[in-house]
Write a protein that holds these residues in place. Sequence first.
Motif, PDB file in Angstrom:
ATOM      1  N   THR A   1       3.277  13.064  -0.655  1.00 25.77           N
ATOM      2  CA  THR A   1       3.523  11.837  -1.431  1.00 25.77           C
ATOM      3  C   THR A   1       2.562  10.714  -1.059  1.00 25.77           C
ATOM      4  N   GLY A   2       1.460  11.057  -0.406  1.00 21.95           N
ATOM      5  CA  GLY A   2       0.489  10.049  -0.023  1.00 21.95           C
ATOM      6  C   GLY A   2      -0.885  10.649   0.151  1.00 21.95           C
TER       7      GLY A   2
ATOM      8  N   ILE B   1       4.596   1.819  -3.764  1.00 15.29           N
ATOM      9  CA  ILE B   1       3.410   1.380  -3.029  1.00 15.29           C
ATOM     10  C   ILE B   1       2.671   2.623  -2.572  1.00 15.29           C
ATOM     11  N   GLN B   2       1.421   2.752  -2.940  1.00 15.30           N
ATOM     12  CA  GLN B   2       0.668   3.966  -2.628  1.00 15.30           C
ATOM     13  C   GLN B   2       0.273   3.976  -1.150  1.00 15.30           C
ATOM     14  N   PRO B   3       0.749   4.993  -0.378  1.00 17.17           N
ATOM     15  CA  PRO B   3       0.380   5.054   1.036  1.00 17.17           C
ATOM     16  C   PRO B   3      -0.908   5.844   1.268  1.00 17.17           C
TER      17      PRO B   3
ATOM     18  N   HIS C   1      11.840   2.851  13.104  1.00 20.93           N
ATOM     19  CA  HIS C   1      10.577   3.552  12.908  1.00 20.93           C
ATOM     20  C   HIS C   1       9.941   3.170  11.574  1.00 20.93           C
ATOM     21  N   ASN C   2      10.758   3.100  10.535  1.00 21.91           N
ATOM     22  CA  ASN C   2      10.290   2.722   9.202  1.00 21.91           C
ATOM     23  C   ASN C   2      10.019   1.220   9.176  1.00 21.91           C
ATOM     24  N   ALA C   3       8.776   0.838   9.005  1.00 22.41           N
ATOM     25  CA  ALA C   3       8.403  -0.573   9.094  1.00 22.41           C
ATOM     26  C   ALA C   3       8.949  -1.414   7.943  1.00 22.41           C
TER      27      ALA C   3
ATOM     28  N   ALA D   1       6.640   7.340   3.538  1.00 22.69           N
ATOM     29  CA  ALA D   1       7.617   7.827   2.561  1.00 22.69           C
ATOM     30  C   ALA D   1       8.321   6.670   1.867  1.00 22.69           C
ATOM     31  N   ASP D   2       8.676   5.628   2.629  1.00 25.64           N
ATOM     32  CA  ASP D   2       9.362   4.490   2.022  1.00 25.64           C
ATOM     33  C   ASP D   2       8.420   3.677   1.154  1.00 25.64           C
TER      34      ASP D   2
END
Length: 219
Positions: free
Chosen positions: A197-198, A170-172, A127-129, A163-164
């Motif tokens: 967090t984004g 890296i700003q999401p 799921h986490n790219a 989140a990652d």
Amino acid sequence: MVLPVINSYAMPDRSAVPVAGPPWAIDPARAALLVHDMQNHFVRAFPPDRSPVVELVDNIATLRELAGTLGMPIVFSAEPAAQRPGQRGLMRDIWGPGIGPEPDGDAAVVASLTPRVGEHLMVNVRHNAFLRSHLGRLLRAEGRDQLILCGVRAHLGILLTAADAFMHDIQPFVVADAVADFSAEDHSMALRWIARTGVVCTTDQLIRHLLHGKAAHSM
């Protein structure tokens, strides 16, 4: 667990975007666009020609065109077909074997968003790219420390990737009406968590700030 039946629901508008969030300003010279898991296998689970999938595809297409015009890297993540059990790992216990061999094109990105020459198509097995992929290296090579996220599903791939990204400095920036989920409740929950967090914004808001450079906290 197989993909559940997804009922039509209204895409969130600006009133549904969480107010709180980091005071980051989007900058096309720093940003890349990630289109996550927009494959036939996942998109076909939504009721066709109804919300939210109509807005999902249209808004992603709009963001993709603008990103290309502004010279931003465009990355598509896509789950591979016919994964081996060892490659699928614990995903198999929850979601089954995944996309099968693709005589019907299940693994392909939906036709209206087919990756073009110069865009990146990245294999995504979780799921986490960022996990088990070269997404982080690609962003560093391009000098990008902001990531715009759109696609499916908000409470899984989008949330975990956002989140990652944050963990990697890296700003999401997650586009509320260019992601979709199993239900309106899951969609709303994901946006609330991502906003911790984004930056969460709508397509119109993001376009305005990409073009005019206004501070993200004024969204």
